[in-house]
Structure formats: C-alpha cells, structure tokens
Enzyme design. Sequence first.
Site, PDB file in Angstrom:
ATOM      1  N   SER A 196      -9.559  -2.442   7.051  1.00  0.00           N
ATOM      2  CA  SER A 196      -9.511  -2.314   8.558  1.00  0.00           C
ATOM      3  C   SER A 196     -10.327  -1.611   9.110  1.00  0.00           C
ATOM      4  O   SER A 196     -10.950  -0.757   7.974  1.00  0.00           O
ATOM      5  CB  SER A 196      -7.899  -2.004   8.783  1.00  0.00           C
ATOM      6  OG  SER A 196      -8.089  -0.016   8.622  1.00  0.00           O
ATOM      7  N   LYS A 197     -10.429  -1.128  10.650  1.00  0.00           N
ATOM      8  CA  LYS A 197     -11.813  -0.226  10.742  1.00  0.00           C
ATOM      9  C   LYS A 197     -11.787   0.976  10.477  1.00  0.00           C
ATOM     10  O   LYS A 197     -12.366   1.825  10.548  1.00  0.00           O
ATOM     11  CB  LYS A 197     -10.914  -0.508  12.267  1.00  0.00           C
ATOM     12  CG  LYS A 197     -11.746  -1.437  13.506  1.00  0.00           C
ATOM     13  CD  LYS A 197     -11.532  -1.307  14.985  1.00  0.00           C
ATOM     14  CE  LYS A 197     -12.441  -2.927  15.145  1.00  0.00           C
ATOM     15  NZ  LYS A 197     -11.273  -3.003  16.482  1.00  0.00           N
ATOM     16  N   ARG A 198     -10.672   1.252   9.845  1.00  0.00           N
ATOM     17  CA  ARG A 198     -10.099   2.912   9.705  1.00  0.00           C
ATOM     18  C   ARG A 198     -11.146   2.539   8.408  1.00  0.00           C
ATOM     19  O   ARG A 198     -11.803   4.020   8.089  1.00  0.00           O
ATOM     20  CB  ARG A 198      -8.793   2.979   8.772  1.00  0.00           C
ATOM     21  CG  ARG A 198      -8.317   3.805   8.613  1.00  0.00           C
ATOM     22  CD  ARG A 198      -6.786   4.052   8.434  1.00  0.00           C
ATOM     23  NE  ARG A 198      -6.661   2.917   7.142  1.00  0.00           N
ATOM     24  CZ  ARG A 198      -6.574   2.984   6.085  1.00  0.00           C
ATOM     25  NH1 ARG A 198      -7.243   4.615   5.922  1.00  0.00           N
ATOM     26  NH2 ARG A 198      -6.358   2.554   4.831  1.00  0.00           N
ATOM     27  N   GLY A 202     -14.088   1.781   8.303  1.00  0.00           N
ATOM     28  CA  GLY A 202     -15.758   1.919   8.716  1.00  0.00           C
ATOM     29  C   GLY A 202     -16.096   0.848   9.757  1.00  0.00           C
ATOM     30  O   GLY A 202     -15.256  -0.052  10.188  1.00  0.00           O
TER      31      GLY A 202
END
Length: 466
Positions: A240-242, A244
């Site tokens: 996920s965006k977490r 990067g």
Amino acid sequence: MHVVTRFAPSPTGALHLGSARTALFNWLFARHHHGTFLLRIEDTDRERSTETSVQAVFDGLKWLNLTWDQEVVFQFSRAAMHVTAAHQLVEKGKAYYCYATPEELDQMRAEAKAKGLPPRYNGLWRNRSPNEAPSGVRPVVRLKMPQQGATHVDDLVQGPVTVSNAQLDDMVLLRSDGTPTYMLSVVVDDHAMGITHVIRGDDHLTNTFRQLQLYEALGWTPPQFAHIPLIHGADGAKLSKRHGAVSVDSYRTLGYLPEAMCNCLLRLGWGHGDDEIIAREQAIAWFDIAHVGKAPARFELARLDHLNAHYMRAIPDAELAERLKPFLAISLNEKQHQRLLKSLPSLKQRTKTLIDLAKMATPYLTEAPLCYTTEALEVLYSPGNRAIIDGIFPLLAASTWTAVALETTLREFTEAKSIGFGKVAQLLRWALTGCKVSPGIFEVLEALGQSESLARLQSACDPKGG
Ligand code: GLU
C-alpha cells in the site's frame, strides 16, 4: 485452443504495481501460447472512473511495452448488451425482478447479522409474481442462484476450490436504475470477447463462484481461472502507499527502466528456478501458470535497484543516452552528446537509476567555467591545493590525451613533488567535476577531452561559487 487473455482494469486511480503485474502475466501467457491479449477498460463506475486514469493505463502499458491486440474495449459502451443478457435470463425464469424496499433489505441484513452470517438477501421476491409489485418501487434484477449443491472451480493457481451454494445469495444483475452490475458486465464481456483464461488477483476469487453460476444460467462455457496472490511489501503486509511508491508511473519518474520493472514484476509470484534476470524473450519462452506461487510475493526495492543497475549496464550506450535525456536538466548539443557517450561506460557501472546517472553525468555536460559548491570551493581555495593545480596544468597541457599517458604524467608529477597520488587525483576530481565522487580520474579526463579539462582547471584556479 487459441488462447485469449485480457487485462481489465477499473480506471479509478494510478496504475498500481499489482495491476501491472496482472497485465504482465496475462500478456506473457498470451504471447507464450501465440494467443491474443486484449485490453478492456472497466469504466462502469461512472463516478470513480476518470479520463486521467484511463490515460494512466495506456501510458503504463505502453511504457512497460505490453502491447494489446485489437481495439481497446470500453465496458460502459457495451451496457446495452449486458442489459439484454439480464432480460433474457428473466424471460427464461433464471433471474427475477426484486422489489424489496431499502427497509426490507436493512432488516434482512440485521437478521443475518444476528445469526452471525454475512449480510445476504433472503430470496423475498424469488418466487413472487411481479403482479404483486408495490407501486412506485423500481425493481432490481437478481439471478436465481441454486440453493442446493456446491460451486466448484479448478483454479490454475489456487487448485480446486468449492463453496456451498447456500452461501451464494441471489446477486443483483441490474440495479434499480437499470444499469448492469460489475458481475454481469464482466461475464458478458469475457464471453463476448472469447476470453479463454482469466488471470487476475486472488481478491476476485470469491466473485468467481457467482460468475460461474451466471455462466451456467446463460448456458455459456466459462473460461479457465487463475487467481494470483496479491503483492505484499517487504514487511509482509499488503502493498500500500505506506510502503512508498506503488504506482508504475512513480517508478518511471524515479528513473527505473521498464525492462527492470517488468523483470521485477515477473519475479513477484512466478519463478524459473533461481533465475533472477529474465529478459523479455526468455520470459515469453518460459512463462507458465504452473510456476505461479500460492503465497503472496514480496516487493523489495533493493531487488528492483539491482535489476535496474543490471539493465542500465546491458542497454547499448547510444540507447541509454536517449533514455537518459528526459532526466537531464539541459538539452544536449552535439559536443555534449558525444561527451555523454564517452562517459556512460564508466558512469553506468556506478549508478542504479537514470536519476543517479543524470546526476553523475551532469558535471560532464556543463561547460567551463563550472559553478562550484561551497564544499568544492573550500578545497580549491586552500593554498596548497592551488599550487598543485598550477603545477600540473602545464604538464597536462603538454600531455598526450590517453589514459596511459595521463597516468604517467600524473605519476611523474606526484613523485617529483612527493605528494600522494590519491590526493592529487581527488583534487583534480573536485576541479574537473565539482564533485567529491566520480569515475576514475583518467576516465573523467578522457571523457571531457583535453581542451575542456584544461578550461575547467583554469576555472578552478579562479573559482566561482554556484
Ligand atoms: N476491473 C477489475 C479490477 O480492476 C478486474 C476484473 C477482472 O479482472 O475480472 O479489479
């Protein structure tokens, strides 16, 4: 059998690594079998679908060089065909109009919840006549799912999976505004497009049982299914965006090559022994579903870096120079272009991305006088250093311009003056590139050529800050 696969993204955001990998697997499977790879944009969610996201799919696939066959299919434009299929099912008694009110549906959900079951429709209108329809309620159309027995799929990745039909409630095919649902559209389109293999993320596995019932009701042979595990981050959590950057486009912007990206995506969930570096032609020859793993694959940036460094070295210099140009701050004249070509063989050994390469190449491309950083100025202004540059300048001016001759010149100078060779080399590096790190000093001198090297040394004797 002529294999036909498809990539069917919903254009509601950037093209993610997971979707790109799905596209790659479908593409490779089709190419391996000399089949057809189709692109279908699933734009039926009118609120969330955007033109920008459609363009991101096109750009991403083109960048990855995953060319599709035939015209792109836009799912929304085929809605009339989906609606017709639903009406045919109603005529055959395999689907029905449901007039349940929102309150009744809420109640069903509450009842299911009280029994600890997932929310489900209880078949309220399954056997009722539309003559009983309350006035003013616009019905949905629901599929009559079998209530006994089980639905089975022999998934090419997950193996045999069965669910009891009691778990499948009568799903909606047409909403009350008459628009088709995803479940209906996907089945009608896959059938109409002659899809033989559906390769997609395993988050769609539960949809497959419902879709198989729809194939059954329509009297169509379903395609074969291969549900591939999702991609996880290095920490084992779903990517996920977490973690990067997760979009294909961001990796392009960060200076990764499509060859490296494809190789990296290929190795996420598929393997061929211990082979890490697998170029396109080899991937086509080797790709099969049998070697897609069941466990989620982990995306690790270090692996992509490693692959990117490999492909940067593998690409011929003239082509690498072309790919590098968008990352350079200046547009190159012929002289600079030639200098870039000369510098690439050594620079590409030391860099992992096009951005790194552009940074390292920049000192080769600017013209004397250089604009030095404060750090560089401190080195160049120091009196002892100034004397060294003054001393070596005439020797370099008189030297033949080959690595061997330059090395001899430099060694003679350092020995005569009893100065460390490394110290002089480092000072020349600062003077010639304005940087602390560069390829070997003789490579730098050769790549710059004599007149530019001398001009830079001159500018280092009267340095200007930047
Ligand atoms: N449009 C769906 C998605 O983007 C894929 C549907 C499918 O592959 O069947 O998740």
